[in-house]
Motif scaffolding. Structure first.
Motif, PDB file in Angstrom:
ATOM      1  N   LEU A   1       0.842  -1.183   0.000  1.00 52.19           N
ATOM      2  CA  LEU A   1       0.000   0.000   0.000  1.00 52.19           C
ATOM      3  C   LEU A   1       0.882   1.240   0.000  1.00 52.19           C
ATOM      4  N   ASP A   2       0.629   2.154  -0.934  1.00 47.41           N
ATOM      5  CA  ASP A   2       1.518   3.320  -0.972  1.00 47.41           C
ATOM      6  C   ASP A   2       1.022   4.465  -0.086  1.00 47.41           C
ATOM      7  N   LEU A   3      -0.013   4.229   0.668  1.00 48.24           N
ATOM      8  CA  LEU A   3      -0.450   5.231   1.642  1.00 48.24           C
ATOM      9  C   LEU A   3       0.027   4.800   3.011  1.00 48.24           C
ATOM     10  N   LEU A   4       0.290   5.782   3.850  1.00 51.59           N
ATOM     11  CA  LEU A   4       0.655   5.437   5.220  1.00 51.59           C
ATOM     12  C   LEU A   4      -0.593   5.607   6.085  1.00 51.59           C
ATOM     13  N   LEU A   5      -0.977   4.524   6.729  1.00 50.03           N
ATOM     14  CA  LEU A   5      -2.176   4.588   7.567  1.00 50.03           C
ATOM     15  C   LEU A   5      -1.775   4.590   9.019  1.00 50.03           C
ATOM     16  N   LYS A   6      -2.547   5.279   9.834  1.00 50.79           N
ATOM     17  CA  LYS A   6      -2.263   5.214  11.267  1.00 50.79           C
ATOM     18  C   LYS A   6      -3.580   5.113  12.023  1.00 50.79           C
ATOM     19  N   LEU A   7      -3.468   4.631  13.216  1.00 50.68           N
ATOM     20  CA  LEU A   7      -4.648   4.461  14.051  1.00 50.68           C
ATOM     21  C   LEU A   7      -4.779   5.700  14.938  1.00 50.68           C
ATOM     22  N   HIS A   8      -5.952   6.296  14.904  1.00 50.94           N
ATOM     23  CA  HIS A   8      -6.144   7.488  15.738  1.00 50.94           C
ATOM     24  C   HIS A   8      -7.580   7.501  16.205  1.00 50.94           C
ATOM     25  N   ASP A   9      -7.762   7.544  17.538  1.00 50.58           N
ATOM     26  CA  ASP A   9      -9.137   7.668  18.052  1.00 50.58           C
ATOM     27  C   ASP A   9     -10.047   6.566  17.561  1.00 50.58           C
TER      28      ASP A   9
ATOM     29  N   GLN B   1      -1.128  11.436   0.106  1.00 51.75           N
ATOM     30  CA  GLN B   1      -2.352  12.005  -0.463  1.00 51.75           C
ATOM     31  C   GLN B   1      -2.318  11.950  -1.976  1.00 51.75           C
ATOM     32  N   ARG B   2      -3.363  11.411  -2.595  1.00 55.25           N
ATOM     33  CA  ARG B   2      -3.434  11.413  -4.046  1.00 55.25           C
ATOM     34  C   ARG B   2      -4.842  11.078  -4.490  1.00 55.25           C
ATOM     35  N   ASP B   3      -5.184  11.505  -5.677  1.00 53.95           N
ATOM     36  CA  ASP B   3      -6.413  11.055  -6.337  1.00 53.95           C
ATOM     37  C   ASP B   3      -7.659  11.172  -5.499  1.00 53.95           C
ATOM     38  N   GLY B   4      -7.828  12.242  -4.797  1.00 52.76           N
ATOM     39  CA  GLY B   4      -9.053  12.349  -4.012  1.00 52.76           C
ATOM     40  C   GLY B   4      -8.959  11.739  -2.627  1.00 52.76           C
ATOM     41  N   ILE B   5      -7.883  11.039  -2.352  1.00 52.99           N
ATOM     42  CA  ILE B   5      -7.698  10.513  -0.991  1.00 52.99           C
ATOM     43  C   ILE B   5      -6.785  11.492  -0.282  1.00 52.99           C
TER      44      ILE B   5
ATOM     45  N   TYR C   1      -4.453  -9.054  -0.793  1.00 54.31           N
ATOM     46  CA  TYR C   1      -4.508  -8.112  -1.912  1.00 54.31           C
ATOM     47  C   TYR C   1      -4.859  -8.841  -3.196  1.00 54.31           C
ATOM     48  N   PRO C   2      -5.387  -8.232  -4.269  1.00 54.12           N
ATOM     49  CA  PRO C   2      -5.756  -6.815  -4.353  1.00 54.12           C
ATOM     50  C   PRO C   2      -7.002  -6.504  -3.526  1.00 54.12           C
ATOM     51  N   VAL C   3      -7.027  -5.320  -2.946  1.00 54.85           N
ATOM     52  CA  VAL C   3      -8.116  -4.980  -2.034  1.00 54.85           C
ATOM     53  C   VAL C   3      -8.686  -3.634  -2.468  1.00 54.85           C
ATOM     54  N   SER C   4      -9.961  -3.490  -2.321  1.00 51.35           N
ATOM     55  CA  SER C   4     -10.600  -2.218  -2.684  1.00 51.35           C
ATOM     56  C   SER C   4     -10.962  -1.493  -1.390  1.00 51.35           C
ATOM     57  N   ILE C   5     -10.420  -0.311  -1.214  1.00 52.47           N
ATOM     58  CA  ILE C   5     -10.647   0.427   0.034  1.00 52.47           C
ATOM     59  C   ILE C   5     -11.373   1.735  -0.288  1.00 52.47           C
ATOM     60  N   ARG C   6     -12.351   2.035   0.539  1.00 56.63           N
ATOM     61  CA  ARG C   6     -13.045   3.315   0.371  1.00 56.63           C
ATOM     62  C   ARG C   6     -12.586   4.263   1.471  1.00 56.63           C
ATOM     63  N   PHE C   7     -12.128   5.432   1.044  1.00 57.10           N
ATOM     64  CA  PHE C   7     -11.686   6.449   2.005  1.00 57.10           C
ATOM     65  C   PHE C   7     -12.665   7.609   1.973  1.00 57.10           C
ATOM     66  N   GLY C   8     -12.769   8.275   3.092  1.00 56.79           N
ATOM     67  CA  GLY C   8     -13.617   9.467   3.092  1.00 56.79           C
ATOM     68  C   GLY C   8     -13.480  10.192   4.407  1.00 56.79           C
ATOM     69  N   ARG C   9     -14.110  11.360   4.472  1.00 53.62           N
ATOM     70  CA  ARG C   9     -14.065  12.093   5.728  1.00 53.62           C
ATOM     71  C   ARG C   9     -14.876  11.323   6.757  1.00 53.62           C
TER      72      ARG C   9
END
Lengths: 178, 257
Positions: free
Chosen positions: B36-44, B53-57, B92-100
């Motif tokens: 995964l080329d995004l860095l994810l972290k756990l918060h709250d 950040q890229r492509d709307g994410i 993988y491959p995995v489809s992830i939905r990101f949003g506010r």
């Protein structure tokens, strides 16, 4: 009544007879429950207080009056706007004390007591004590005292409510208080 | 919808009513391959994008769904930890939905009390004597309007920056509060207002803010009398299963939701 032109719900008109009957039924039931005039007076005052704390929001929402800067303005608003809006009567304000913290509201006709006659065994009952409670509740941001001085039911010519300002309660809203 | 949310705050700063209107949120769904080329972290209790950040994410967006199934905080729908799941190349491959991420009700409570305190600070910091607290807060994506009644109740509305007439909306909401909450003798003052059967909402109709009452849920023909946003819209069963139409008490016509 001061309403905007396109108010969503229709303005409700109710017959004042029903109102008088309802209030009368309430007082007589309280008399049966408590059997002691003083207790009934206290209960009416408490009920009036609960009505007052809710009524004030309705009044402020519909009448757009601003903040009152002194007790005289408060008295004016009570007599000319509030009583007119809710009971349809305009009491007059008289007998200001020299310090400006007490006044009397003179009601020529009181819609709560249409056709009511107090019997002899309830001579110390203050029939319209609900009104005093409402005034106290509506002005709960300041401690005021309201009591009946004259009452047409007891033979006086007019109904007189004496209102006295005790103090402002300071733990109220923060914005813009002087 | 031009109004994003409504908050009612009592004298002590507690939130007593909150309404979010349906607003399309910026969401992006993409298929990813390991790594995964995004860095994810756990918060709250949520998994947020920290970097990449890229492509709307965008940074701060949360993982909303994996492979179409909504995640539950930091766990997937199956109960596995999201970060672990995404760390395993076999998934993988995995489809992830990101949003506010949506605000939880606790967060809303906290933000309301915070606003209450800022309101008080605002009125005390002001160089003018006797100034009111915060009346409007403007950002580039929304405007927050606040009206404090003489009794200390605050009505806060978040709306589109171009939306006009919010002042009259705030007064209208005050009237509705004094009707629906206060006239109910079983409602205790300063307590949270429960949505009642006769739930009413306020919307724009014929040039003014009006009260809409919701009818009971019925399936019916879809046509519209009034319209919101200046467009006549067809009525479809709303995906949140709320009634699709409301009766406008101003002109007694059905209006789309």
């Amino acid at each position: 009544m001061s309403r905007q032109a396109n108010r969503g719900t229709e303005s409700k008109k109710m017959s004042s007879e029903l109102f008088t009957l309802t209030y009368g039924a309430l007082v007589t039931q309280l008399c049966k429950d408590y059997e002691n005039d003083e207790d009934v007076n206290k209960q009416l005052d408490k009920m009036g207080f609960n009505i007052g704390v809710r009524l004030i929001e309705d009044f402020l929402a519909r009448s757009n009056v601003g903040r009152c800067h002194d007790f005289r303005e408060t008295a004016d608003v009570i007599a000319k706007v509030a009583f007119k809006m809710y009971l349809g009567i305009t009491p007059s304000i008289t007998n200001w004390s020299p310090a400006g913290d007490e006044f009397s509201l003179i009601l020529e006709n009181n819609p709560l007591v249409d056709f009511v006659e107090l019997p002899d065994n309830h001579s110390s009952l203050i029939y319209s004590n609900l009104l005093c409670g409402v005034l106290r509740g509506a002005l709960e941001m300041m401690a005021v005292e309201a009591k009946f001085v004259q009452d047409t039911l007891k033979g006086d010519g007019v109904t007189e409510i004496r209102m006295r300002f005790i103090r402002r309660i300071e733990d109220n809203l923060p914005a813009g208080e002087e | 919808m031009a109004i994003f949310s409504v908050y009612v705050v009592n004298k002590a700063g507690g939130l007593i009513y909150q309404l979010d209107s349906y607003a399309p949120r910026a969401e992006a769904e993409k298929t990813f391959s390991y790594p995964l080329d995004l860095l994810l972290k756990l918060h709250d209790e949520r998994v947020l994008v920290a970097f990449g950040q890229r492509d709307g994410i965008r940074v701060g967006h949360a993982v909303l769904a994996i492979n179409g199934m909504d995640v539950n905080g930091r766990y997937t729908a199956d109960g596995k930890e999201v970060l672990e799941y995404l760390g395993n190349p076999a998934n993988y491959p995995v489809s992830i939905r990101f949003g506010r991420p949506r605000l939880t009700s606790n967060e809303k409570l906290m933000l309301a009390s915070m606003f209450h305190s800022l309101f008080a600070i605002g009125s005390q910091l002001s160089p003018e004597q006797g100034s009111s607290g915060i009346e409007m807060l403007e950002t580039d994506t929304f405007k927050l309007h606040c009206y404090q009644t003489l009794t200390g109740i605050k009505f806060v509305v978040l709306a589109d920056p171009r939306q006009a007439g919010i002042d009259s909306l705030l007064r209208k909401i005050y009237e509705i509060y004094s009707d629906f909450a206060l006239k109910n003798p079983f409602y205790s003052l300063e307590m949270p207002i429960r949505a009642c059967r006769g739930k009413a909402t306020v919307g724009w109709c014929s040039g003014t803010w009006t009260l809409f009452t919701q009818p009971s849920w019925t399936l019916g023909p879809s046509w519209c009398g009034c319209f919101v946003g200046g467009r006549r819209q067809p009525c479809w069963p709303h995906k949140s299963l709320q009634p699709p139409r409301r009766l406008c008490s101003n002109c007694s016509a059905w209006q789309w939701c």
